[in-house]
Design an enzyme around this catalytic site. Structure first.
Site, PDB file in Angstrom:
ATOM      1  N   GLN A 402       0.826  -1.203   0.000  1.00  0.00           N
ATOM      2  CA  GLN A 402       0.000   0.000   0.000  1.00  0.00           C
ATOM      3  C   GLN A 402       0.861   1.254   0.000  1.00  0.00           C
ATOM      4  OE1 GLN A 402      -2.075  -0.988   3.708  1.00  0.00           O
ATOM      5  NE2 GLN A 402      -3.994  -1.018   2.561  1.00  0.00           N
ATOM      6  N   ASP A 404       0.676   3.651   1.957  1.00  0.00           N
ATOM      7  CA  ASP A 404      -0.018   3.894   3.216  1.00  0.00           C
ATOM      8  C   ASP A 404       0.625   5.042   3.976  1.00  0.00           C
ATOM      9  OD1 ASP A 404      -1.965   3.413   5.023  1.00  0.00           O
ATOM     10  OD2 ASP A 404      -1.174   1.523   5.767  1.00  0.00           O
ATOM     11  N   HIS A 406      -0.116   7.530   7.814  1.00  0.00           N
ATOM     12  CA  HIS A 406      -0.954   7.885   8.959  1.00  0.00           C
ATOM     13  C   HIS A 406      -0.506   9.244   9.470  1.00  0.00           C
ATOM     14  CE1 HIS A 406      -1.475   3.520   8.680  1.00  0.00           C
ATOM     15  NE2 HIS A 406      -2.699   3.805   9.053  1.00  0.00           N
ATOM     16  N   HIS A 532      -6.010   7.781   8.838  1.00  0.00           N
ATOM     17  CA  HIS A 532      -5.549   6.757   7.896  1.00  0.00           C
ATOM     18  C   HIS A 532      -5.763   7.315   6.490  1.00  0.00           C
ATOM     19  CE1 HIS A 532      -5.988   3.523  11.062  1.00  0.00           C
ATOM     20  NE2 HIS A 532      -6.841   4.425  11.516  1.00  0.00           N
TER      21      HIS A 532
END
Length: 661
Positions: A402, A404, A406, A532
């Site tokens: 991902q 990704d 945060h 997220h």
């Protein structure tokens, strides 16, 4: 008889006898509406015209002009009409279930002989005959024992099993389409002639285990599609043809990008060409994230179950995890790994998501409000157990990475970070060829944690952020996570398919569970909010989307093989290598083809491989220090000087975020 009040969409209400049906309500309004009516919506529920209404309610009468309920009914009725057609042609076939799905329906049959393409044509013909008969559709509610005996007498064991699984307080509805009958919750149309006879098509047959259980009977599932009219059906079938041409699995073979094999189900074997796309896209995202204020990290693949228990994933997500058991007492290479010392065995899991590990990085060292927002990004490699039947090329896999990140922030920073992410994402989508996208705003679900005041504030922050950057959104009430609202980002590809890619989710829950905090201006400890976020989603799936959107003809900067320099005669081989060297030095992915083959053969082969530029070199080109340029999909060629070629192709090969830098 008791009276009930029915309220119409315009706010007016009328009194009726309890037990009145929507058909009778439509008749009471006008003869014209009665003829057009197909169903009703009663207190938000889709309602058959024949079902009685026993209490006060809001009501709307649906006609074929009401697209959503009309399509549901047409597709559901077609499932029954198809089952009736099958049993009229082959009376010994057993029927099971036939639900509505996206764009159509399916029905599962128990038949000894496999259905053939010719059989599908015969079924379609019989279905149109049934539609043209305009047979009435009627419904009754039966007692359980009566219904069971009815199906036992007719040798329909699957229907008996379905009845036994239906809760005792749920009515058993029997529907007749002419003389053919089926067990069904409904609702349905009022006669078979209400189904458009020219707007459906049977598509395929597949195997399906009864109740999804591999130990049960293997059934045959026939799929069909249906639309309100033949024009929409034609457009859908054209889209499917386009989708087949663009299938990333087919193009992956032609372009030599990747393969999958049984020994690693749901895992991708990237070939050099495919890995070039992957790393080029990852390098691009790394630069964008650095420019966007993200700090890149990397976290472990195998993590002790204790962390997953603290985060709550062990209880809620364990069925998607790959469990790894390690005997910590083993210290010799000669040990049998299959024999474990239970007391010393440690239970771990391959991480299915990155969030708990990112909190661990955040928790290292004391954080102040001055450190926030803190944006931590990872190209996080994750593993999730997906059912084998759900796997689909690189679009649905078990091992993926991902983009990704945060963001740890205060409540007051949520709106600014949300607006910042929307603009960040919009810029990336535009540079990757998607000029527009849709935002879905999912709000508080019925079951949730947190105070109403906090939900009000956070939902307001997301809504204000969307408006601040001038974007529209689609509201999805109740679809948020139990801990917070979210935004989902939808892309539409070149043939009209919609893909959910990016996401932005507000989470106060995980920092609480994993004891994340910061020192606020008042000197006290406070919990940060955890945002997220992902833009592409997974690299594997997004690359699949890119391949299909561009039909393999990727933008030049992203194409794995950008230029092939092909010789027309062997005397040009040295010059071919000189051109390749010049292009390579300028940052262009170039390769030589000096095989002893005709130039037309080379052009055809590299065109199938979706090489964007082919440069042909013969005696004249050697003498003039030029090359004949052919672009993928174009018939015309042009002769271009080598210096100009290198300059222009190097500019094209520059990723969009680096142009003009």
């Amino acid at each position: 008889m008791a009276q009930i009040s029915l309220t119409f969409p315009d706010g007016n209400a009328r009194e009726y006898d309890a037990g009145v049906t929507p058909a009778e309500v439509a008749e009471s309004i006008s003869r014209s509406l009665s003829k057009k009516a197909i169903s009703a919506t009663v207190d938000g529920r889709h309602w058959d015209l024949q079902w009685p209404i026993e209490a006060d309610a809001g009501i709307a009468i649906n006609t074929m002009a009401d697209r959503a309920p009309a399509l549901e009914l047409v597709r559901h009725d077609l499932a029954h009409i198809m089952a009736r057609a099958v049993q009229e042609i082959w009376p010994d076939v057993k029927v099971t279930i036939g639900p509505v799905i996206e764009n159509g329906w399916y029905y599962d049959f128990d038949r000894a002989e496999p259905f053939t393409p010719e059989d599908l044509g015969a079924i379609e013909k019989k279905m149109k005959e049934i539609i043209n008969k305009r047979d009435p559709v009627r419904t009754e509610v039966w007692e359980r024992d009566v219904a069971i005996k009815y199906y036992e007498d007719r040798g329909e064991p699957y229907k008996v099993e379905l009845i036994e699984a239906i809760p005792g307080d749920e009515p058993l509805r029997m529907y007749w389409h002419g003389d053919w009958q089926d067990l069904c919750r409904g609702p349905h149309l009022q006669h078979t002639g209400q189904v458009p006879a020219d707007a459906f098509k049977l598509m395929s047959v597949a195997g399906a285990y009864w109740r999804g259980d591999s130990s049960r009977a293997m059934l045959q599932r026939i799929y069909g599609v249906a639309f309100p009219n033949k024009e929409e059906l034609k457009a859908h079938l054209h889209m499917l043809e386009e989708a087949a041409k663009r299938d990333h699995r087919k193009l992956g073979r032609e372009m030599d990008l990747f393969h999958m094999q049984e020994e690693a189900p749901g895992q991708v074997f990237w070939h050099p060409n495919g890995w070039t796309i992957y790393t080029t896209l990852q390098d691009y995202m790394r630069r964008k994230q650095r420019a966007g204020g993200y700090k890149e990290i990397n976290t472990p693949q195998v993590v002790d179950r204790k962390l997953w228990e603290k985060s709550g994933h062990w209880d809620k997500y364990q069925h998607h995890m790959f469990i790894v058991e390690v005997d910590e007492s083993r210290d010799g290479e000669e040990d049998d790994a299959s024999v474990k010392n239970k007391a010393e065995t440690r239970i771990n899991a391959l991480k299915p998501m990155n969030c708990p590990c990112h909190v661990q990085v955040y928790n290292q060292g004391l954080k102040s409000y001055r450190d926030l927002p803190l944006r931590l990004a990872e190209f996080g490699s994750c593993n999730r157990f997906e059912p084998s039947g759900a796997l689909h090329g690189i679009m649905r896999v078990r091992g993926f990475t991902q983009d990704d990140a945060h963001i740890f922030c205060t409540e007051e920073q949520i709106q600014q970070e949300c607006a910042r992410f929307i603009e960040f994402t919009a810029d990336i989508y535009r540079e990757l060829g998607f000029d527009s996208f849709e935002i879905a705003f999912a709000t508080r679900p019925e079951k949730r944690v947190g105070t109403e005041e906090s939900w009000d504030y956070v939902e307001g922050a997301l809504e204000n952020a969307i408006k601040a950057v001038g974007r529209d959104y689609r509201l999805e009430p109740g679809d948020g996570a139990f801990y917070g609202p979210k935004l989902d980002f939808y892309l539409t590809d070149a043939i009209g398919r919609v893909w959910q890619c990016g996401t932005f989710q507000v989470d106060p829950n995980l920092p609480e569970r994993l004891d994340a905090n910061y020192i606020a201006a008042d000197g006290a400890k406070h919990r940060p909010f955890m945002l997220h976020r992902a833009t592409l989603g997974s690299f594997e799936r997004f690359i699949g989307i890119l391949i299909e959107n561009w039909e393999g003809k990727l933008p030049f900067w992203l194409a794995p093989r950008q230029v092939v320099v092909a010789s027309i005669i062997s005397e040009a081989d040295d010059y071919v290598h000189e051109v390749v060297a010049a292009l390579t030095a300028a940052g262009v992915r170039a390769e030589a083809d000096v095989r002893n083959e005709k130039i037309n053969y080379k052009v055809r082969e590299h065109s199938v491989g979706k090489v964007p530029v082919i440069l042909a070199v013969g005696a004249r080109e050697v003498e003039e220090r030029t090359a004949t340029l052919r672009r993928l999909g174009e018939k015309q060629t042009s002769v271009v000087a080598l210096e100009e070629l290198v300059r222009d192709l190097a500019a094209e090969a520059t990723p969009p975020d680096l142009r003009g830098a």
